[in-house]
Design an enzyme around this catalytic site. Structure first.
Site, PDB file in Angstrom:
ATOM      1  N   ARG A  36       0.825  -1.220   0.000  1.00 24.05           N
ATOM      2  CA  ARG A  36       0.000   0.000   0.000  1.00 24.05           C
ATOM      3  C   ARG A  36       0.855   1.263   0.000  1.00 24.05           C
ATOM      4  O   ARG A  36       0.459   2.274  -0.576  1.00 24.05           O
ATOM      5  CB  ARG A  36      -0.923  -0.003   1.220  1.00 24.05           C
ATOM      6  N   LYS A 201     -18.617 -17.473   0.651  1.00 27.44           N
ATOM      7  CA  LYS A 201     -20.047 -17.325   0.928  1.00 27.44           C
ATOM      8  C   LYS A 201     -20.849 -16.672  -0.179  1.00 27.44           C
ATOM      9  O   LYS A 201     -20.477 -15.621  -0.693  1.00 27.44           O
ATOM     10  CB  LYS A 201     -20.203 -16.457   2.179  1.00 27.44           C
ATOM     11  N   GLY A 357      -9.068  -9.337  -1.622  1.00 22.27           N
ATOM     12  CA  GLY A 357      -7.857  -9.801  -0.954  1.00 22.27           C
ATOM     13  C   GLY A 357      -7.369 -11.167  -1.378  1.00 22.27           C
ATOM     14  O   GLY A 357      -6.206 -11.344  -1.740  1.00 22.27           O
ATOM     15  N   GLY A 380     -12.743  -4.098  -0.265  1.00 25.60           N
ATOM     16  CA  GLY A 380     -14.107  -3.683   0.047  1.00 25.60           C
ATOM     17  C   GLY A 380     -14.611  -2.620  -0.912  1.00 25.60           C
ATOM     18  O   GLY A 380     -15.766  -2.660  -1.361  1.00 25.60           O
TER      19      GLY A 380
HETATM   20  P1  AMP Z   1     -13.903 -14.775   0.291  1.00 30.19           P
HETATM   21  O1  AMP Z   1     -13.276 -13.995   1.387  1.00 30.19           O
HETATM   22  O2  AMP Z   1     -15.376 -14.879   0.360  1.00 30.19           O
HETATM   23  O3  AMP Z   1     -13.398 -14.373  -1.088  1.00 30.19           O
HETATM   24  O4  AMP Z   1     -13.435 -16.281   0.519  1.00 30.19           O
HETATM   25  C1  AMP Z   1     -12.117 -16.673   0.445  1.00 30.19           C
HETATM   26  C2  AMP Z   1     -11.952 -17.946   1.201  1.00 30.19           C
HETATM   27  O5  AMP Z   1     -12.806 -18.929   0.678  1.00 30.19           O
HETATM   28  C3  AMP Z   1     -10.550 -18.520   1.123  1.00 30.19           C
HETATM   29  O6  AMP Z   1      -9.976 -18.471   2.389  1.00 30.19           O
HETATM   30  C4  AMP Z   1     -10.751 -19.931   0.645  1.00 30.19           C
HETATM   31  O7  AMP Z   1      -9.981 -20.867   1.359  1.00 30.19           O
HETATM   32  C5  AMP Z   1     -12.222 -20.174   0.923  1.00 30.19           C
HETATM   33  N1  AMP Z   1     -12.764 -21.216   0.055  1.00 30.19           N
HETATM   34  C6  AMP Z   1     -12.703 -21.281  -1.277  1.00 30.19           C
HETATM   35  N2  AMP Z   1     -13.275 -22.406  -1.723  1.00 30.19           N
HETATM   36  C7  AMP Z   1     -13.726 -23.077  -0.664  1.00 30.19           C
HETATM   37  C8  AMP Z   1     -14.409 -24.321  -0.481  1.00 30.19           C
HETATM   38  N3  AMP Z   1     -14.743 -25.072  -1.540  1.00 30.19           N
HETATM   39  N4  AMP Z   1     -14.714 -24.686   0.779  1.00 30.19           N
HETATM   40  C9  AMP Z   1     -14.380 -23.931   1.826  1.00 30.19           C
HETATM   41  N5  AMP Z   1     -13.737 -22.743   1.715  1.00 30.19           N
HETATM   42  C10 AMP Z   1     -13.418 -22.315   0.494  1.00 30.19           C
END
Ligand code: AMP
Length: 398
Positions: A36, A201, A357, A380
């Site tokens: 950054r 999610k 990220g 974000g």
């Molecule tokens: P996000 O912050 O929503 O972009 O999610 C990123 C996180 O999702 C990372 O830490 C990944 O390890 C996790 N992730 C990706 N695919 C999977 C999966 N199939 N099951 C559980 N966690 C996951």
């Protein structure tokens, strides 16, 4: 040429909102990842080269009750000075008040002053006008180069702009790059436009998917969120990640996509594991037929091929979120394969923007940093931009 590039800062004091919210070592307070800080250097250097002086303001950490040692920006003085080739960096122990006023007033062309953490004042996050006005008095020109906080209507990121005339407020080079890349993808995309949405999610990504249904031709859904879609469509997902309260949302999104003619691509097969562990036993299964006791932790070979084909014919690509648990070696192949496909499409003329990220970390870790068109520094802020929200930091200057 951009407004910033055209502006001569000769003999002017530029008050720059930067995002120096960098990780500090818990014991030594040494700067960790300095991405950054580096990202703001082109803006700082151009102003100094013009014969201007620079007053830097930022937040650091999440101080709750006023000043605290561990969130002091004084910890970055030496690091910043090093990045500026040894140029001394002056410091004001308070971002407003007598010391800051004196030091700003006596700043000479070519000199740099760093102000103490803005968030030592609650007024910063509240967007307090009086506080913003005090800050504004320190400089002749306001430059916003903090894309990471552009989605916040804080005193230094948005409110302050009203105290400068239109010709004396502008984005810095980092902000210009971020805004023009994001605009290019959202408003001027060459078709086919594919958005890759991954991560854990569905609930975090509903708004971005909804907004992209208005813009994209194709949406690839990978990562843990894919299994909520699989289950919603009647598939068996074993112990895979699932948000049972979002099953209807997933169906609604699929329905909307169909109505709008947007192709949604879900992974045909998955790398499955018998536990959430780097040393788990693994196998491959259709993503909609995962045995009991197993969970999908990455997209598998057929899905990689399926997604790669879509990416190879794309002219615009937006990528947010990994395809699997890329932090573990056994489950990083899918994210790597997608990074490769994005890189290939880019070398064939597509414009690719990576943000958020985890996808940025993956692209950097797998060595694709220079093989995509743009990597966004603001997780974000980028997400909110693509959700279709107006970012206060951008609106205040535009
Ligand atoms: P996000 O912050 O929503 O972009 O999610 C990123 C996180 O999702 C990372 O830490 C990944 O390890 C996790 N992730 C990706 N695919 C999977 C999966 N199939 N099951 C559980 N966690 C996951």
């Amino acid at each position: 040429m951009s407004k910033f590039s055209q502006h001569s800062f000769n003999n002017q004091k530029a008050l720059i909102r930067v995002d120096f919210n960098v990780p500090l070592d818990k014991q030594t307070s040494a700067v960790g990842d300095d991405t950054r800080i580096r990202a703001a250097l082109p803006t700082i250097k151009k102003i100094l080269a013009d014969g201007g002086s620079v007053i830097l303001m930022s937040h650091l950490g999440r101080p709750k009750e006023g000043p605290e040692e561990k969130s002091s920006l004084k910890h970055i003085i030496n690091h910043l000075s090093g990045l500026l080739g040894g140029l001394p960096v002056q410091f004001a122990n308070d971002c407003i008040g007598e010391e800051a006023i004196q030091k700003a007033a006596s700043l000479k062309p070519g000199e740099v002053l760093l102000l103490e953490n803005l968030r030592f004042y609650k007024q910063e996050e509240k967007g307090d006008e009086g506080f913003a006005e005090k800050l504004s008095k320190l400089g002749d020109v306001y430059v916003n180069d903090a894309f990471g906080t552009a989605h916040r209507a804080h005193a230094s990121t948005a409110v302050i702009a009203k105290f400068f005339t239109p010709e004396n407020k502008m984005f810095g080079l980092l902000m210009e790059g971020e805004v023009s890349s994001a605009e290019k993808v959202l408003h001027k995309s060459e078709k086919p436009f594919t958005a890759i949405i991954g991560g854990a999610k569905v609930s975090d990504k509903i708004l971005i998917i909804e907004n992209l249904l208005e813009k994209a031709t194709d949406i690839i859904i990978g990562g843990g969120m894919a299994y909520t879609f699989m289950k919603a469509m009647g598939g068996k997902i074993g112990n895979s990640l699932c948000e049972d309260d979002r099953l209807q949302t997933a169906l609604d999104l699929l329905e909307k996509a169909k109505a709008k003619g947007v192709n949604i691509h879900l992974p045909s097969d998955s790398v499955i594991a018998d536990k959430f562990d780097a040393n788990a036993n693994t196998a491959v299964a259709p993503s909609n037929n995962i045995p009991d006791g197993w969970m999908g932790l990455d997209i598998a070979e057929n899905a990689c091929g399926q997604f790669t084909n879509v990416l190879h014919r794309s002219k615009t690509i937006l990528w947010n979120g990994p395809m699997g648990v890329f932090e573990m070696v056994k489950f990083q192949h899918g994210t790597k394969a997608i990074a490769q496909a994005v890189a290939d499409a880019t070398s064939n003329g597509a414009f690719s923007l990576v943000g958020g990220g985890d996808s940025v970390a993956a692209v950097n870790e797998f060595g694709f940093t220079d093989k995509v068109s743009y990597i966004s520094t603001g997780g974000g802020a980028m997400l909110e931009y693509f959700e279709g929200k107006v970012l206060p930091g951008i609106a205040a200057i535009k």
